[in-house]
Design an enzyme around this catalytic site. Structure first.
Site, PDB file in Angstrom:
ATOM      1  N   GLU A 188       6.103   4.063  -2.114  1.00  0.00           N
ATOM      2  CA  GLU A 188       4.879   3.946  -1.333  1.00  0.00           C
ATOM      3  C   GLU A 188       4.707   5.217  -0.506  1.00  0.00           C
ATOM      4  OE1 GLU A 188       3.023   1.550  -1.919  1.00  0.00           O
ATOM      5  OE2 GLU A 188       4.249  -0.107  -2.635  1.00  0.00           O
ATOM      6  N   ASP A 191      -6.836 -14.305 -10.980  1.00  0.00           N
ATOM      7  CA  ASP A 191      -6.208 -14.204  -9.669  1.00  0.00           C
ATOM      8  C   ASP A 191      -6.700 -12.962  -8.930  1.00  0.00           C
ATOM      9  OD1 ASP A 191      -4.028 -15.167  -7.766  1.00  0.00           O
ATOM     10  OD2 ASP A 191      -3.370 -13.108  -8.144  1.00  0.00           O
TER      11      ASP A 191
END
EC number: 3.2.1.-
Length: 400
Positions: free
Chosen positions: A310, A335
């Protein structure tokens, strides 16, 4: 040869001359060869070799200045080399050297203190300790039944640890649960190189942003390390096959928000590298996660762990993250739509669903991805898909 000469080898004092080979023999076979003083002598000899190589390099650097000098003869070089060898021995013994011998003495002294100096056989001690645990008559134990495992016992985690005990990849150990996946694991992974986990993923995913349904922003542009499974193989042989598989499922999900289904497929293609970097479960099965959505506190379904990179404030941070796992790609599409509908920050994007390019731009503004070109890339892929479909409808195979 006179025996008195043989007895005198290695017994005389150290002359300090580099031509005296007896002093080197004394280091090897002398009476004090295992003493503390001998450690310093050996270290000084090593330092003298190092100094001699350094002097050779210095002399060779000055050879260009000696061209045309009548005194720069082979005889001069021979005596100069003899002088340098003696100088290196004298510097290491008398002038304190450059400190290399002192460092070696400290290291060798620690090794000597940690070694077994009592002359005992370490294998004998192991044999004595293990004698009481092993039966003296193995045939007497042959008829005994093995203990039955406990009911409901799950040894899958231990088996995974055993299976990944030999590989040196820290990423694979973390995925197996050998290293905790909490925040301390992220600090432990800081020592890893940038590409230390790349061999586990043959096709790096595009820049993207992870999501969490509990309102916590997660940074994108991550790359995922997965267990080493069937490298080089992909579920889809080409981009055309990926589109043909995903488009019917994307159309059903796109109807719920009124967006062009091609843009959902294009987004999935960008996120997964046309299906070549889909997150895998620990057993090797596909998680069918097309959009990199993390589990979050509200998710109660299956999950798949992966080592991700990240970007926080422009700095790469490695962490273990849990991603949602679905039973099918169709469930992943639905979803994803539910995820957008359940987060207020994406309301502007949903209101712009009639204009798919505006829809992607609003997603990017809402923090969907950190890549400033994310919306443009998705739109470019969608337009490319439209060209493929037009060519296919005309009955001409697409180029490339």
């Amino acid at each position: 040869m006179d025996s008195r000469l043989l007895s005198g080898i290695g017994a005389g004092p150290d002359s300090g001359s580099y031509t005296d080979l007896n002093r080197l023999n004394q280091l090897k076979v002398g009476k004090d060869r295992d003493g503390e003083a001998n450690i310093r002598k050996v270290a000084q000899e090593f330092e003298s070799l190092f100094l001699n190589e350094m002097l050779k390099s210095m002399r060779s650097a000055n050879e260009a200045l000696g061209d045309g000098n009548f005194m720069n003869s082979q005889t001069t070089k021979q005596y100069q080399d003899m002088y340098d060898q003696q100088l290196s021995v004298s510097l290491s013994k008398n002038a304190g050297g450059i400190g290399l011998a002192d460092v070696l003495v400290r290291q060798l002294s620690k090794m000597k203190q940690g070694s077994r100096g009592n002359g005992e056989n370490p294998f004998a001690r192991v044999a004595e300790n293990g004698a009481g645990r092993w039966p003296s008559n193995p045939s007497a134990q042959a008829g005994k039944a093995l203990p039955m495992p406990e009911a409901g016992r799950d040894d899958s985690k231990l088996l995974n640890q055993r299976r990944l005990a030999l590989p040196g990849k820290l990423a694979e150990r973390m995925l197996a649960g050998i290293v905790p996946s909490a925040s301390p694991a992220a600090s432990q992974m800081q020592s890893l190189g940038q590409d230390s986990y790349l061999p586990a993923q043959s096709y790096p995913a595009a820049s993207r942003r992870g999501f969490s349904t509990d309102g916590v922003d997660s940074q994108g542009s991550r790359r995922i390390a997965q267990p080493p499974l069937a490298r080089g193989k992909s579920m889809f042989a080409s981009a055309d096959e990926f589109i043909a598989t995903m488009l019917p499922m994307a159309q059903k999900a796109a109807e719920r928000i009124g967006v062009d289904a091609r843009y959902l497929v294009a987004q999935a293609a960008l996120e997964t590298g046309w299906g070549k970097s889909i997150i895998r479960q620990q057993d090797g099965g596909s998680s069918h996660n097309l959009f990199g959505i993390k589990t979050g506190s509200r998710w109660d379904g299956a999950s798949a762990r992966a080592l991700t990179t990240e970007y926080e404030g422009g700095k790469a941070v490695k962490e273990i993250a849990a991603f949602r796992s679905y039973s099918s790609f169709e469930q992943s599409f639905h979803d994803y739509v539910s995820f957008l509908q359940g987060n207020d920050r994406y309301q502007n994007a949903l209101d712009s669903a009639a204009n798919p390019e505006r829809f992607m731009q609003e997603l990017q503004r809402a923090g969907y991805a950190t890549d400033p070109q994310y919306a443009r890339k998705v739109a470019q892929i969608a337009r490319q898909m439209q060209t493929y479909q037009a060519v296919a409808a005309a009955g001409t195979p697409p180029l490339g």
